[in-house]
Design an enzyme around this catalytic site. Structure first.
Site, PDB file in Angstrom:
ATOM      1  N   LYS A  13      85.102-113.562  16.122  1.00  8.04           N
ATOM      2  CA  LYS A  13      84.828-114.884  16.706  1.00  8.04           C
ATOM      3  C   LYS A  13      84.802-114.853  18.232  1.00  8.04           C
ATOM      4  CE  LYS A  13      89.440-116.831  15.962  1.00  8.04           C
ATOM      5  NZ  LYS A  13      90.089-115.642  15.380  1.00  8.04           N
ATOM      6  N   ARG A 122      90.769-100.081  14.474  1.00 10.20           N
ATOM      7  CA  ARG A 122      90.785-100.403  15.905  1.00 10.20           C
ATOM      8  C   ARG A 122      91.777 -99.490  16.620  1.00 10.20           C
ATOM      9  NH1 ARG A 122      91.190-106.649  17.656  1.00 10.20           N
ATOM     10  NH2 ARG A 122      93.392-106.517  17.217  1.00 10.20           N
ATOM     11  N   ARG A 154      97.611-100.249  17.507  1.00  9.42           N
ATOM     12  CA  ARG A 154      98.585-101.271  17.902  1.00  9.42           C
ATOM     13  C   ARG A 154      99.532-101.576  16.748  1.00  9.42           C
ATOM     14  NH1 ARG A 154      95.275-106.321  20.205  1.00  9.42           N
ATOM     15  NH2 ARG A 154      96.568-107.272  18.624  1.00  9.42           N
ATOM     16  N   ARG A 165      99.813-110.992   9.015  1.00  9.62           N
ATOM     17  CA  ARG A 165      98.977-111.816   9.904  1.00  9.62           C
ATOM     18  C   ARG A 165      97.965-112.611   9.077  1.00  9.62           C
ATOM     19  NH1 ARG A 165      96.496-107.796  14.156  1.00  9.62           N
ATOM     20  NH2 ARG A 165      95.597-109.631  15.173  1.00  9.62           N
TER      21      ARG A 165
END
Ligand code: AMP
Length: 211
Positions: A13, A122, A154, A165
């Site tokens: 987004k 990522r 991360r 999450r």
């Protein structure tokens, strides 16, 4: 056009907000980005919110709502904006509703499996913070950023944290989506068809040509 972008973490987004803002010639407003800028500049507000962002918690409404209200009142928002990162709960939906009248709420749909895949691929540079994706945008040298820094996964992109999450996201997303559906301005798009195609679908649904 006054637009908000909704979608899970890793739905793209932020990227779509940037592209849309360029296309529609309106500002791209990201609440997370405003907080990070304030932290970097060590403003009074930045100092106040730093530990909250570090912990991944939500900044209290007294701060966030006023910040959004002031930003939307700036002259560059007169013809519209692309807002991303806000609202994050029903209270913020209601607060935003008193500040302005939105044209559309765009919801970028990406399955939990795809989000997990994207976020686990990522990698972030431990030195300059540049972001890579092992599938779409891999580093030239394995495990190394072009600045020479080591690439790390991360903590909040680790599979067990991603699941949490996503659970948190779904819990807050249901009432938000319902709020805009009831208002008749919710637009669903498929977020799994590649960056350009997602943008085209959004523009089509907004009735804007992609030239
Ligand atoms: P983001 O870049 O959107 O993931 O936001 C980064 C962080 O900024 C979040 O983890 C929150 O601490 C804070 N934040 C951003 N938007 C909001 C919001 N609408 N309400 C409360 N906190 C927010």
């Amino acid at each position: 056009m006054k637009i908000i972008l909704l979608g899970p973490p890793g739905s793209g987004k932020g990227t779509q907000a940037k592209l849309l803002a360029e296309k529609l010639k309106v500002p791209h407003i990201s609440t997370g980005e405003i907080f990070r800028e304030n932290i970097k500049k060590q403003t009074e507000m930045g100092i106040q919110v730093k530990s909250i962002l570090d912990a991944g918690d939500l900044v209290p409404s007294e701060i966030t709502d006023v910040m959004v209200k002031n930003r939307l009142a700036e002259v560059d928002c007169a013809n519209g904006f692309i807002l991303e990162g806000y609202p994050r709960n029903l209270h913020q939906c209601e607060a935003l509703d008193t500040m302005t009248k939105l044209d559309k709420a765009i919801n970028i749909n990406v399955s939990d499996e795809e989000v997990t895949k994207r976020l686990s691929a990522r990698r972030t540079c431990s030195k300059c913070k540049k972001i890579y994706n092992l599938d779409f945008n891999p580093p030239k040298v394995e495990g190394k950023c072009k600045c020479g820094g080591d690439l790390i996964l991360r903590d909040d992109d680790k599979p067990e944290v991603i699941t949490n999450r996503l659970n948190v996201y779904h819990e807050s997303a249901i009432p938000i989506l319902e709020f805009y559906k009831t208002k008749g301005i919710l637009v669903d798009v498929n977020g799994e068809v590649g960056l350009e195609n997602v943008l085209t679908e959004i523009l089509n649904k907004l009735g804007v040509s992609n030239q």
